[in-house]
Design an enzyme around this catalytic site. Structure first.
Site, PDB file in Angstrom:
ATOM      1  N   GLN A 119       0.840  -1.202   0.000  1.00 53.80           N
ATOM      2  CA  GLN A 119       0.000   0.000   0.000  1.00 53.80           C
ATOM      3  C   GLN A 119       0.872   1.248   0.000  1.00 53.80           C
ATOM      4  OE1 GLN A 119      -3.927   0.547   2.177  1.00 53.80           O
ATOM      5  NE2 GLN A 119      -2.504   1.396   3.674  1.00 53.80           N
ATOM      6  N   GLY A 120       0.863   1.994  -1.080  1.00 49.70           N
ATOM      7  CA  GLY A 120       1.712   3.185  -1.200  1.00 49.70           C
ATOM      8  C   GLY A 120       0.921   4.447  -0.920  1.00 49.70           C
ATOM      9  N   SER A 122       1.829   6.715   2.258  1.00 48.06           N
ATOM     10  CA  SER A 122       2.689   7.705   2.917  1.00 48.06           C
ATOM     11  C   SER A 122       3.796   8.214   2.003  1.00 48.06           C
ATOM     12  CB  SER A 122       3.335   7.093   4.162  1.00 48.06           C
ATOM     13  OG  SER A 122       2.362   6.525   4.987  1.00 48.06           O
ATOM     14  N   SER A 154       5.348  -1.025   3.400  1.00 51.98           N
ATOM     15  CA  SER A 154       5.623  -2.387   3.846  1.00 51.98           C
ATOM     16  C   SER A 154       5.517  -3.341   2.658  1.00 51.98           C
ATOM     17  CB  SER A 154       4.613  -2.835   4.907  1.00 51.98           C
ATOM     18  OG  SER A 154       4.548  -1.909   5.951  1.00 51.98           O
ATOM     19  N   GLU A 237      -8.034  -1.383   8.391  1.00 52.82           N
ATOM     20  CA  GLU A 237      -6.657  -1.709   8.761  1.00 52.82           C
ATOM     21  C   GLU A 237      -6.446  -1.530  10.266  1.00 52.82           C
ATOM     22  OE1 GLU A 237      -3.813   0.873   6.922  1.00 52.82           O
ATOM     23  OE2 GLU A 237      -2.110  -0.423   7.377  1.00 52.82           O
ATOM     24  N   GLU A 355      -1.467  10.036  18.584  1.00 51.67           N
ATOM     25  CA  GLU A 355      -2.029  11.393  18.657  1.00 51.67           C
ATOM     26  C   GLU A 355      -3.162  11.553  17.634  1.00 51.67           C
ATOM     27  OE1 GLU A 355       1.223  10.710  18.406  1.00 51.67           O
ATOM     28  OE2 GLU A 355       1.829  11.176  20.467  1.00 51.67           O
TER      29      GLU A 355
END
Ligand SMILES: Cc1cc2nc3c(=O)[nH]c(=O)nc-3n(C[C@H](O)[C@H](O)[C@H](O)COP(=O)(O)OP(=O)(O)OC[C@H]3O[C@@H](n4cnc5c(N)ncnc54)[C@H](O)[C@@H]3O)c2cc1C
Length: 371
Positions: A119-120, A122, A154, A237, A355
């Site tokens: 999964q691209g 970020s 990943s 996820e 956060e």
């Protein structure tokens, strides 16, 4: 509600338990060996009938209620076997937003594990604030030309395909003008560079995209609607992360206590606290699963599950180090202590930082005002 297994569920559990007893030892449950062996583990689980149980038969699943996934996760944790590969977010994204042609082409390989995915999302300048992403997809004849730089991807070094977010309209509002593309990772212009972590482990990669051609039929949904797709897949996820980590850690700690014995009272009390907390999270994840059984989409409780997991992890590793003391320094201790300790920071961040989860809980669950 009766949480006990039905006769069918009990029979499934028995069969799985026997299968794990005979097969799981051949696969590693942690470290780089887990990631390199994950594809084979996925396929072994699928062939035995223990992967993709709740997904549609038309794409290779068994259409069983989601509770069977919970049984698989529980028995895998009890056996100390490698975790079930977490692909739900991709399957849900494609099932809900892809057209029938894309579903038929990609879901079977995704579910049976013969085609591996990454999964691209970020980028170096877009993590928590993902909508700031700057990878660009420019419209050309028959498709899109993609240029950009992804990071923390990943499994990109093992994947044949990637789900990729790229900006299709630089003039649109921040959360619009983003497309969700399926990219063949062997396409010319895709360069993958593995990143070694502080723990010594790999798993992540940087992905450079230089004039990568993506055909029109590999766009999922509308060219400007990738954001809504990304948001729904990230909720799936997060729930999966909350579920897997809870079961895994509580069980590892229990086994640790058996090894070290009952003489360290304070640490054992901490372990009891972790167990209780873990049980509470399991109940919450079960509630989320029941929502899915009833046909509702993933809700904001996914953020609570993810945040609770972070709290559990922090408590768990303090208790584990207290219990093991010097044993923790042994690199080959079983269950491993030091390696997961060094991995913990990454687990806190993956799927969204603590956060950010608190912000989602404040605004989406508690309804607090945003400034
Ligand atoms: C185990 C793991 C697996 C991953 N796998 C993938 C993957 O397969 N594909 C992929 O695309 N990405 C993946 N990632 C990347 C992950 O999604 C990002 O690391 C994450 O979203 C945080 O982004 P960032 O690293 O840029 O940190 P930043 O967003 O720069 O955050 C840095 C710090 O600032 C805090 N912060 C940021 N904004 C706010 C705010 N508004 N309010 C309060 N605090 C804030 C954060 O909480 C954090 O502590 C993975 C990461 C990990 C650790």
């Amino acid at each position: 509600m009766d949480f006990r297994d039905s006769p069918e569920e009990a029979a499934f559990r028995d069969k799985l338990r026997n299968w794990l007893g005979e097969n799981a030892a051949a696969f590693k449950a942690s470290g780089d060996e887990y990631w390199t062996g994950q594809g084979e583990w996925h396929q072994a689980l699928y062939r035995a009938g223990f992967f993709g149980t709740s997904w549609p038969k038309a794409y290779g699943g068994q259409e069983l209620p989601p509770v069977y996934d919970v049984i698989v996760d529980e028995e895998i944790a009890k056996a100390g076997a490698p975790a079930r590969p977490g692909l739900g977010y991709l399957v849900v994204g494609l099932s809900h937003h892809g057209d029938e042609e894309l579903r038929q082409r990609f879901l079977p390989g995704m579910i049976n594990g013969t085609e591996r995915w990454c999964q691209g999302f970020s980028e170096p300048g877009a993590g928590s604030d993902l909508a700031s992403l700057s990878t660009r997809a420019a419209k050309v004849d028959g498709g899109w030309l993609v240029n950009g730089h992804k990071i923390w991807t990943s499994l990109a070094d093992q994947a044949q395909f990637g789900a990729l977010l790229a900006r299709t309209d630089p003039d649109a509002k921040k959360h619009r003008g983003i497309g969700y593309f399926l990219v063949d990772m062997t396409s010319p212009g895709v360069e993958v560079s593995p990143i070694q972590q502080a723990s010594g482990r790999f798993e992540f990669n940087e992905v450079f995209l230089i004039d990568v051609f993506v055909p029109d039929d590999m766009l999922v949904g509308e060219p400007d609607d990738g954001w809504s797709l990304a948001v729904s897949t990230m909720a799936v996820e997060r729930t999966a992360i909350g579920n897997y980590v809870t079961i895994d850690r509580a069980d590892a700690l229990r086994r640790m206590a058996e090894i070290t014995g009952p003489e360290q009272d304070a640490a054992l009390r901490a372990l009891g606290g972790v167990e209780a907390y873990g049980t509470a999270i399991k109940a919450m994840v079960l509630r989320e699963t029941l929502r899915l059984v009833e046909g509702q989409g993933p809700g904001p409780t996914s953020s609570i599950a993810k945040y609770a997991m972070v709290t559990l992890l922090r408590r768990a590793w303090t208790a584990t180090l207290g219990l093991t003391g010097r044993i923790a320094m042994l690199e080959k201790s079983e269950p491993a202590v030091i390696q997961p300790y060094f991995d913990a920071p990454a687990e806190l961040i993956g799927g969204g930082t603590p956060e950010i989860q608190l912000t989602v809980i404040a605004s989406m669950v508690l309804g607090l005002p945003r400034n």
